[in-house]
Each structure stands twice: as structure tokens, then as C-alpha cells.
Design a protein around this motif. Structure first.
Motif, mmCIF file in Angstrom:
data_model
loop_
_atom_site.group_PDB
_atom_site.id
_atom_site.type_symbol
_atom_site.label_atom_id
_atom_site.label_comp_id
_atom_site.label_asym_id
_atom_site.label_seq_id
_atom_site.Cartn_x
_atom_site.Cartn_y
_atom_site.Cartn_z
ATOM 1 N N ILE A 3 29.137 -16.816 -24.943
ATOM 2 C CA ILE A 3 27.650 -16.767 -24.503
ATOM 3 C C ILE A 3 26.701 -17.333 -25.352
ATOM 4 C CG2 ILE A 3 28.125 -15.385 -22.461
ATOM 5 C CD1 ILE A 3 26.246 -13.344 -24.171
ATOM 6 N N ALA A 4 25.763 -18.159 -24.906
ATOM 7 C CA ALA A 4 24.575 -18.593 -26.062
ATOM 8 C C ALA A 4 23.848 -17.246 -26.248
ATOM 9 C CB ALA A 4 23.751 -19.614 -25.266
ATOM 10 N N SER A 5 23.409 -17.220 -27.404
ATOM 11 C CA SER A 5 22.362 -16.018 -27.664
ATOM 12 C C SER A 5 21.299 -15.961 -26.727
ATOM 13 C CB SER A 5 22.082 -16.047 -29.072
ATOM 14 O OG SER A 5 21.328 -17.098 -29.560
ATOM 15 N N LYS A 6 20.288 -14.996 -26.568
ATOM 16 C CA LYS A 6 19.223 -14.980 -25.859
ATOM 17 C C LYS A 6 19.692 -14.765 -24.502
ATOM 18 C CE LYS A 6 15.541 -16.350 -28.837
ATOM 19 N NZ LYS A 6 15.165 -17.521 -29.260
ATOM 20 N N ASN A 7 20.768 -14.419 -24.158
ATOM 21 C CA ASN A 7 21.111 -14.026 -22.524
ATOM 22 C C ASN A 7 20.765 -12.583 -22.469
ATOM 23 O OD1 ASN A 7 21.768 -16.553 -22.030
ATOM 24 N ND2 ASN A 7 24.052 -16.113 -21.405
ATOM 25 N N VAL A 8 20.299 -12.234 -21.466
ATOM 26 C CA VAL A 8 19.813 -11.046 -21.162
ATOM 27 C C VAL A 8 20.506 -10.297 -20.000
ATOM 28 C CG1 VAL A 8 17.654 -9.558 -20.455
ATOM 29 C CG2 VAL A 8 17.423 -11.393 -21.820
ATOM 30 N N ALA A 9 20.911 -9.204 -20.470
ATOM 31 C CA ALA A 9 21.544 -8.270 -19.206
ATOM 32 C C ALA A 9 20.682 -6.783 -18.920
ATOM 33 C CB ALA A 9 22.869 -7.799 -19.750
ATOM 34 N N VAL A 10 20.609 -6.483 -17.588
ATOM 35 C CA VAL A 10 19.831 -5.433 -17.318
ATOM 36 C C VAL A 10 21.005 -4.232 -16.809
ATOM 37 C CG1 VAL A 10 18.257 -4.248 -15.533
ATOM 38 C CG2 VAL A 10 17.613 -6.508 -16.545
ATOM 39 N N ILE A 11 20.840 -3.201 -17.248
ATOM 40 C CA ILE A 11 21.931 -2.245 -16.794
ATOM 41 C C ILE A 11 21.413 -1.040 -16.217
ATOM 42 C CG2 ILE A 11 24.119 -0.773 -17.328
ATOM 43 C CD1 ILE A 11 23.683 -3.424 -19.835
ATOM 44 N N THR A 12 21.364 -0.605 -14.991
ATOM 45 C CA THR A 12 20.698 0.484 -14.491
ATOM 46 C C THR A 12 21.712 1.754 -14.690
ATOM 47 O OG1 THR A 12 21.926 0.557 -12.228
ATOM 48 C CG2 THR A 12 19.795 -0.945 -12.584
ATOM 49 N N GLY A 13 20.807 2.872 -14.783
ATOM 50 C CA GLY A 13 21.444 4.445 -15.523
ATOM 51 C C GLY A 13 22.477 4.098 -16.544
ATOM 52 N N ALA A 14 21.678 3.590 -17.584
ATOM 53 C CA ALA A 14 22.884 3.247 -18.654
ATOM 54 C C ALA A 14 22.614 4.198 -19.735
ATOM 55 C CB ALA A 14 22.371 1.791 -19.178
ATOM 56 N N ALA A 15 22.045 5.160 -19.617
ATOM 57 C CA ALA A 15 21.495 6.413 -20.795
ATOM 58 C C ALA A 15 23.175 6.942 -21.238
ATOM 59 C CB ALA A 15 20.792 7.378 -20.328
ATOM 60 N N LYS A 16 24.073 7.047 -20.348
ATOM 61 C CA LYS A 16 25.247 7.600 -20.567
ATOM 62 C C LYS A 16 26.549 7.001 -19.698
ATOM 63 C CE LYS A 16 24.589 11.450 -17.161
ATOM 64 N NZ LYS A 16 25.047 12.721 -16.841
ATOM 65 N N GLY A 17 27.644 7.780 -20.227
ATOM 66 C CA GLY A 17 28.756 7.414 -19.323
ATOM 67 C C GLY A 17 29.049 5.919 -19.354
ATOM 68 N N ILE A 18 29.361 5.417 -18.128
ATOM 69 C CA ILE A 18 30.059 4.060 -17.834
ATOM 70 C C ILE A 18 28.925 2.864 -18.249
ATOM 71 C CG2 ILE A 18 30.624 2.293 -16.347
ATOM 72 C CD1 ILE A 18 32.388 4.879 -14.989
ATOM 73 N N GLY A 19 27.621 3.339 -17.972
ATOM 74 C CA GLY A 19 26.448 2.326 -17.965
ATOM 75 C C GLY A 19 26.404 2.408 -19.514
ATOM 76 N N ARG A 20 26.283 3.418 -20.332
ATOM 77 C CA ARG A 20 26.004 3.193 -21.783
ATOM 78 C C ARG A 20 27.227 2.328 -22.547
ATOM 79 N NH1 ARG A 20 26.958 5.685 -26.775
ATOM 80 N NH2 ARG A 20 24.975 6.034 -27.834
ATOM 81 N N ALA A 21 28.565 2.561 -22.083
ATOM 82 C CA ALA A 21 29.473 1.662 -22.308
ATOM 83 C C ALA A 21 29.471 0.314 -22.082
ATOM 84 C CB ALA A 21 30.819 2.246 -22.145
ATOM 85 N N ILE A 22 28.814 -0.035 -20.946
ATOM 86 C CA ILE A 22 28.515 -1.404 -20.584
ATOM 87 C C ILE A 22 27.658 -1.933 -21.421
ATOM 88 C CG2 ILE A 22 27.809 -2.969 -18.694
ATOM 89 C CD1 ILE A 22 29.232 -0.724 -16.800
#
Ligand SMILES: NC(=O)c1ccc[n+]([C@@H]2O[C@H](COP(=O)([O-])OP(=O)(O)OC[C@H]3O[C@@H](n4cnc5c(N)ncnc54)[C@H](OP(=O)(O)O)[C@@H]3O)[C@@H](O)[C@H]2O)c1
Length: 248
Positions: A3-22
Motif C-alpha cells: 500500500i502507498a503510505s498515508k493510508n489510514v485505518a480505524v480500528i474499534t475496540g483496539a486497546a487490547k486483544g484482537i483489536g490491538r493485534a490488528i
């Protein structure tokens, strides 16, 4: 990945567990990361630091995805800061297990509100952004129990089955505008969510897994990474099981 740089991802519930790993995996892939969290503010600062040490930008946005206006604010803060959103991962989820005959109304409602309505809320608010970009990937975290059902989880399995419905309808509505929507359905993954399950349930679960091990957060993050990449540009409306062969 590619991917080109500056692509942005939003991950919900990302403080721990699966979300954090994503969040960490997508940062490795070159995405700048918006971490949504509800309560776990301490670990979130650490996570932002870890992502920045990989050379990516990251912000943390507090918000309860089950509340329509809070979901709107999460998406708005992401766009205000980064100017775009390329990937949305709807990961936030809770369980309130109990047998059908004993399940309280609130335990049913709460699980539907967070897992199912929370997913709708975030998709609803990110869609106008992705439509304007004519580009975007929506990845929803369902569960194998959304496909098979599970005793003691009528609320959770209903929400996770609903997420599959949302995924397919979203894929059909938005495909012509360059937006892909897919789901992953993890089986038994070692996180806080599963660590409170009894030894008997864990043993039974292990016996039902052909690959004879529980999944890790990295197993899920790797599949999400693929779906977020251009390698998955021709895939939409699909549900990928990540379950060691539990469901086939
Ligand atoms: N672990 C498994 O075996 C498994 C299997 C299939 C599917 N899944 C799904 O995978 C996803 C992640 O699960 P996990 O195992 O990583 O669980 P986890 O460790 O309990 O993490 C869940 C995350 O969701 C967040 N969250 C909960 N309610 C929220 C809300 N209303 N708004 C925003 N964030 C919220 C939590 O944040 P706070 O701590 O701040 O509340 C937490 O960071 C969930 O959707 C789950 O259903 C897990």
C-alpha cells in the motif's frame, strides 16, 4: 504489504486483544492508525507509542460505538486529523453469556447494541467518507458462532449472525463505488474474552478444532491484513473463518 503510505485505518475496540493485534499489524503494513477505545485509556497511550515507533502516525479516540453520536465522533475525529479513512475494522465486542431461559433482557439488548448496532453505527458514518473517496475497505469481526449458533450465546450469536448480514448488504450496496466489505469469523482465540471460560468448555472446544490448538490474535490480524490490502481487491461480501477448521 503493497500500500502507498498515508493510508489510514480505524480500528474499534483496539486497546487490547484482537483489536490491538490488528492495529499493530496494519501499522506494520504501512497504515496510519486510529485507535478507538472505550475504557482502557492506560494501555492505549502505550499502543500509540508502539505504533509511532514503527514510523506510523496514530491517534486514540475515546467513544462507545453503540451510541450513534459517539460513533459519528470517532469517524469525524479520524477524518479531521488524517483527512481520509481507507479501512474501517469493526472489532469492538462484548459477551454476556447465559442460557436462554435465564438470560436477562438487558444482557440480550447490551450485546446487540455493542456488537451489532455498533458495527452499523460505524459503517453508517464512514460510508459517506469512503463514497467521496470512491475507495475503502470495511472489515467486520463476526464469529463462528454467528454461523453455527452456540448454547448459552443466543445474544452473541444473533449479533454475530447479524454482522454477516450487514457485511453482505453493505458489500452489495457499495461495491459499485469502489468499497469492499468483508467479515472474518474467528473461532476460539486466546484473549481476555475467552480466558474466563471453564476448563471443561476449553477442553471441549479444543476437541472440536481439527488443527488442535486455540487461535492467537495474530491469526486474526493476518487475515484482516490481507483483506485490508490490495491483494484482496476482488473479494467482497465474504466471510472468512479463522478457526483451525472448526467450521467447514
Ligand atoms: N476471543 C475470541 O475467541 C473471539 C472469537 C470470535 C470473535 N471474537 C470477536 O473479536 C472481537 C475482539 O474480541 P477480543 O477477544 O479481543 O475481546 P476483548 O479482549 O474483550 O476486547 C474487546 C475490545 O472491545 C472494546 N469494546 C467493548 N465494548 C465497546 C464499545 N461499546 N465501544 C468501543 N469499544 C468497545 C473493549 O474496550 P474496553 O476494554 O475499553 O471496554 C476491548 O478493547 C470482538 O468483536 C469479539 O466478539 C473474539
Amino acid at each position: 504489504m503493497d500500500i502507498a503510505s498515508k493510508n489510514v485505518a480505524v480500528i474499534t475496540g483496539a486497546a487490547k486483544g484482537i483489536g490491538r493485534a490488528i492495529a499493530l499489524k496494519l501499522a506494520d503494513d504501512g497504515f496510519d492508525i486510529v485507535i478507538n477505545y472505550r475504557n482502557s485509556s492506560g494501555s492505549v497511550e502505550e499502543l500509540v507509542g508502539e505504533i509511532e515507533s514503527k514510523g506510523r502516525k496514530s491517534i486514540a479516540v475515546q467513544g462507545d460505538v453503540s451510541v450513534f453520536e459517539e460513533a459519528k465522533n470517532i469517524i469525524k475525529q479520524a477524518v479531521d486529523f488524517f483527512g481520509r479513512i481507507d479501512v474501517l475494522v469493526n472489532n469492538a465486542g462484548i459477551t454476556r453469556d447465559g442460557l436462554l431461559l435465564r438470560m436477562k433482557e438487558d444482557d440480550f439488548d447490551k450485546v446487540i447494541e455493542v456488537n451489532l448496532k455498533g458495527t452499523f453505527n460505524c459503517i453508517r458514518h464512514v460510508s459517506p467518507i469512503m463514497l467521496k473517496q470512491r475507495k475503502g475497505k470495511i472489515i467486520n469481526i463476526s464469529s463462528v458462532v454467528g454461523v453455527t449458533g452456540n448454547a448459552g450465546q443466543v445474544n452473541y450469536s444473533a449479533a454475530k449472525a447479524g454482522i454477516i448480514g450487514i457485511t453482505k448488504s453493505t458489500a452489495r450496496e457499495l461495491a459499485s463505488r469502489g468499497i469492499n466489505a468483508n467479515a472474518v469469523a474467528p473461532g476460539f482465540i486466546k484473549t481476555d474474552m475467552t480466558k474466563t471460560l471453564s476448563e471443561k468448555i476449553r477442553e471441549n472446544a479444543l476437541h472440536s478444532i481439527p488443527l488442535r490448538r486455540f487461535g492467537t490474535v495474530y491469526d486474526v490480524a493476518n487475515a484482516v491484513s490481507f483483506l485490508a490490502s490490495s491483494n484482496a481487491d476482488y473479494i467482497t461480501g465474504q466471510v472468512i473463518n479463522i478457526d483451525g477448521g472448526m467450521v467447514m
